[in-house]
Scaffold this active site. Structure first.
Site, PDB file in Angstrom:
ATOM      1  N   HIS A 406       0.815  -1.188   0.022  1.00 58.24           N
ATOM      2  CA  HIS A 406      -0.059   0.058  -0.137  1.00 58.24           C
ATOM      3  C   HIS A 406       1.051   1.142  -0.178  1.00 58.24           C
ATOM      4  O   HIS A 406       1.930   1.330   0.664  1.00 58.24           O
ATOM      5  CB  HIS A 406      -0.899  -0.110   1.409  1.00 58.24           C
ATOM      6  CG  HIS A 406      -2.052  -0.798   1.067  1.00 58.24           C
ATOM      7  ND1 HIS A 406      -2.992  -1.307   0.141  1.00 58.24           N
ATOM      8  CD2 HIS A 406      -2.264  -1.899   2.116  1.00 58.24           C
ATOM      9  CE1 HIS A 406      -3.813  -2.165   0.393  1.00 58.24           C
ATOM     10  NE2 HIS A 406      -3.511  -2.705   1.385  1.00 58.24           N
ATOM     11  N   CYS A 455      -0.209   2.110  -4.948  1.00 59.48           N
ATOM     12  CA  CYS A 455      -1.247   3.115  -5.646  1.00 59.48           C
ATOM     13  C   CYS A 455      -0.533   4.439  -5.225  1.00 59.48           C
ATOM     14  O   CYS A 455       0.164   4.507  -4.313  1.00 59.48           O
ATOM     15  CB  CYS A 455      -2.655   2.884  -4.623  1.00 59.48           C
ATOM     16  SG  CYS A 455      -3.431   1.425  -5.290  1.00 59.48           S
TER      17      CYS A 455
END
Length: 816
Positions: A406, A455
């Site tokens: 992440h 991301c």
């Protein structure tokens, strides 16, 4: 595959009502959900709306939770945002319920028919995707198979009794799905192999080469690397041939000949075979020597006035099939830190980082990178790992940092999220990529490459804008982002393994001998043709690289003492315990072996070396591990590597030809604070007794692999003060006998120049005796002692207390 971008209204009534029941409580219920949803203005509830929610309890069948869900549904709330809110309020039961409702059970790998010789080992595999913690039940006909509760059903000794039709039931709670039927048939040993082949495998689909060796042109002294990969059941075996003659030790899918000479030129091919089939790879010709290069130049570049040849503007690279200019750049060394975070404590779990880090590790090793590969790091461990990585950098070194997990980006600043980041994390909970770049530049590196597979959505919880010190103006920085700004990065599920979209395309181009930016541009073009991610994910390249530097550039060290010190640093974190044999009072001898799957994941395997005749059966099981090591009992003392939780490792990687009995997989070794100890419990039974007998022995193996670096501890000044730019090293940095003991000429205190926290005491600044003498362990790079290279082989390692320590024997994280 579930689409979390769908609206809450796509949930069926049963699921909405079930979720509402879980939200109808005061401690962690609908009020907390309404508060969590306030992050988005359109989902904010007014006082009157909240009052209406409360009044629902006055109705006999009223539900405050259902009333709130209906309001969110009407306002276009997505399943992803609802899941985000549930995670923020830490309603784990509701999270699991929603995930189960959304994720549909699908079978990604169907069990295949098996036709095997009597007495052989057969494995049936059925793998599903969907909600977490899927259950498996295997059946033979209509009868359930005892112990068949995993994705793999192992028949260790095939007989006529096991012949028949098998099926697997994949379930989660009350939901389930059945696989296809798979017929297992026994081939009697009396049947000829040709008959078996024609009967059961009428086509060549039983053995297929998926990667052919490539023709190459090399100069003397370079390394030859040929690869041939095949798919087959049973697994394929390999034999390489040079000029029609078999190479005795070349029996792996990859062939490496270091420092070739003209005697190595000629034709090469690989014979691939298994029990039923045999096939030959394409035959390739390898040109070696200066004559092969000048012949190419003379055709167009001969100087007619002088009769001499001059270097051409370009030449044709036979190994890559592209025209490129000859590179004059080199690296003084090449090091890489690969971090993959999967098992987050407060955020969505990921699947791809493990396979991505594993594949990238193997590729970078082929390019002579020293690789440190780590999975599932918290904040402290990530910071410490980067600090240790920076200590491997020096002037001219190529440094590569890869992160899968992440992440987010605010105002041009990228942040990598550790596994312990809270639900509403900010930059203080994460690792700042641009800060790492600033520290890398201070080491005067030749090339800085960042590959960020994460991301890049904006983090609304973080309003700070980091302001770094002024960075040096260098033209050696490359950023390869898996996706563009304010977009997400995706992963593709395949069986139990997953790959990120980025790595799926990067691994096909990484070995190309091209400028880094050119190689990444081609990856971007490949990704642009992917239908799945078109319009959703696109690789973004940022670079100021002004020179034609490539990951394939050769290593040419300019300072032997610095190189030796760097190799010493790197090697300390990649040494496995020495294999040992335990003797028990009953006469049984048990061998303990060790293998590394990643820098912080180790596999311990046991096998019985000697067993007295009056003992019918025995097994050696491990228990009572050190308290500070997190142990998953499901991954201990398993009969196969798959059952032990290792889906990337295979028995072929182990150094012993015999098949071990039991496997135990230990992860998160970076959190080991003391020496690793465990108990070996021997269970055995005499032929004339019914009761089982047990014997125990306690084993201590020190601190294996990356645990020596104490990444769990805050980095102190003494552990980060080692400077490779200095012209000399203090005598107290000298080590003998396995890197751990000071030499006789050293002082009693540990030098501040010792960079690894394993050898320094936090909070102390030892005295550094003045000395200009350099005395470091010598590398043994004798290629005659090197085994044939295997890109995915993880052993052998040299033991930490081996006096004749050789870096060339460490194949898991360094190319021979």
């Amino acid at each position: 595959m579930a689409d979390w971008n769908l609206g809450v209204g796509t949930l069926i009534e049963t699921n909405l009502n079930g979720l509402a029941v879980l939200l109808d409580n005061a401690k962690c219920g609908w009020k907390q959900l309404a508060k969590a949803a306030m992050d988005q203005p359109r989902f904010r509830c007014s006082e009157s709306e909240l009052t209406n929610c409360s009044l629902q309890v006055l109705n006999c069948s009223g539900s405050s939770g259902r009333f709130l869900l209906d309001m969110l549904k009407e306002r276009g709330c997505t399943l992803a945002f609802l899941l985000q809110c549930l995670r923020k309020m830490e309603h784990h039961e509701a999270i699991e319920y929603l995930t189960t409702a959304v994720e549909q059970i699908q079978i990604t790998v169907q069990p295949q028919p098996q036709h095997a010789l009597e007495g052989s080992r057969v494995v049936l595999s059925c793998k599903g995707s969907g909600p977490p913690t899927l259950g498996y039940q295997w059946f033979k006909g209509k009868e359930e198979i005892p112990g068949g509760s995993g994705p793999n059903l192992v028949v260790p000794f095939l007989t006529a009794v096991e012949q028949g039709h098998y099926i697997c039931r994949v379930n989660h709670g009350e939901r389930f799905i059945f696989s296809n039927w798979a017929h297992v048939r026994v081939i009697r040993s009396g049947n000829s192999s040709s008959e078996a082949s024609s009967t059961f495998f009428p086509t060549t689909s039983g053995l297929r080469i998926i990667y052919q060796p490539r023709q190459q042109t090399l100069s003397e002294g370079e390394d030859l690397l040929l690869r041939c990969s095949a798919e087959a059941n049973p697994p394929p075996q390999y034999q390489w041939y040079h000029n029609k003659k078999p190479l005795e030790t070349a029996v792996n899918s990859k062939l490496k000949i270091p420092g070739v000479t003209t005697a190595d030129r000629g034709s090469y091919y690989c014979r691939v075979f298994n029990l039923y089939h045999e096939i030959r790879s394409e035959e390739v010709h390898i040109n070696i020597g200066p004559s092969s290069m000048t012949e190419v130049w003379k055709s167009d570049d001969e100087d007619l006035s002088t009769g001499s040849t001059r270097p051409p503007s370009s030449f044709y690279d036979l190994s890559m099939g592209s025209t490129r200019p000859p590179s004059s750049f080199y690296a003084t060394d090449k090091v890489a830190l690969l971090m993959g975070n999967m098992n987050y404590l407060h955020h969505r779990q990921l699947r791809a980082p493990m396979a991505d880090v594993h594949e990238l590790t193997n590729l970078l090793r082929q390019l002579d990178f020293k690789v440190v590969s780590l999975l599932d790091l918290n904040w402290q461990e990530m910071h410490s790992a980067v600090t240790e990585f920076l200590l491997l950098l020096h002037r001219g070194v190529y440094g590569l940092l890869y992160f899968a997990g992440h992440g987010y980006e605010n105002y041009g600043n990228s942040f990598m999220v550790p596994i312990d980041a809270p639900a509403s994390y900010t930059s203080e909970h994460c690792l700042w990529v641009q800060g790492v770049l600033h520290r890398m530049q201070e080491r005067e590196t030749g090339l800085n490459v960042f590959l960020l597979d994460m991301c890049r959505k904006r983090n609304l919880n973080d309003v700070t804008i980091p302001r770094p010190d002024a960075r040096k103006v260098t033209a050696n920085i490359v950023f390869g982002y898996a996706t563009c700004v304010d977009a997400e990065a995706y992963e593709v599920n395949k069986d139990d393994l997953s790959n990120g979209i980025f790595i799926s395309y990067l691994k096909k181009r990484l070995m190309e001998d091209e400028k880094v930016t050119v190689m990444l541009d081609r990856v971007a073009e490949d990704m642009g043709r992917c239908r799945i991610t078109r319009g959703r994910q696109a690789l973004e390249l940022r670079s100021n690289l002004s020179e034609r530097r490539a990951l394939t550039d050769k290593i040419q060290s300019t300072d032997c003492s610095v190189t030796s010190a760097r190799n010493l640093q790197w090697a300390i974190a990649h040494v496995l315990p020495e294999s040992r044999t335990l003797e028990f009072d009953c006469g049984v001898k048990v061998q303990l072996g060790y293998a590394a799957e990643f820098s912080n994941i180790m596999i311990i395997y046991t096998r019985i070396l000697q067993q007295p005749k009056d003992i019918d059966h025995c097994s050696a099981q491990l228990s009572n591990f050190s308290e500070d090591l997190e142990i998953d009992l499901k991954h201990t003392n398993q009969e196969s590597l798959e059952e032990a939780g290792s889906i990337l490792f295979t028995i072929d990687f182990l150094p012993q030809p015999e098949v071990p009995k039991l496997y135990t997989r230990l992860k998160a070794l970076q959190r080991l604070k003391k020496e690793l100890t465990f108990t070996v419990c021997l269970h055995y039974q005499y032929s004339n007794l019914e009761e089982e007998v047990q014997e125990r022995q306690t084993v201590s193996i020190g601190k294996p692999l990356v645990s020596k670096l104490n990444l769990h501890e805050p980095t102190c000044s003494s552990s980060s003060s080692f400077d490779f730019n200095s012209s000399s090293l203090p005598e107290s940095a000298m080590y003998t006998q396995g890197l751990g003991e000071p030499s006789e000429t050293s002082t009693a205190s540990t030098s501040a120049a010792t960079s690894w926290s394993y050898y320094s005491t936090p909070g102390e600044t030892p005295e550094v005796p003045p000395s200009n003498k350099v005395n470091l362990p010598e590398e043994n790079l004798d290629t005659d002692e090197c085994q044939p290279y295997s890109a995915t082989k993880s052993l052998p390692y040299a033991p930490v207390d081996d006096i004749t320590f050789r870096f060339s024997n460490m194949q898991n994280f360094h190319s021979l």
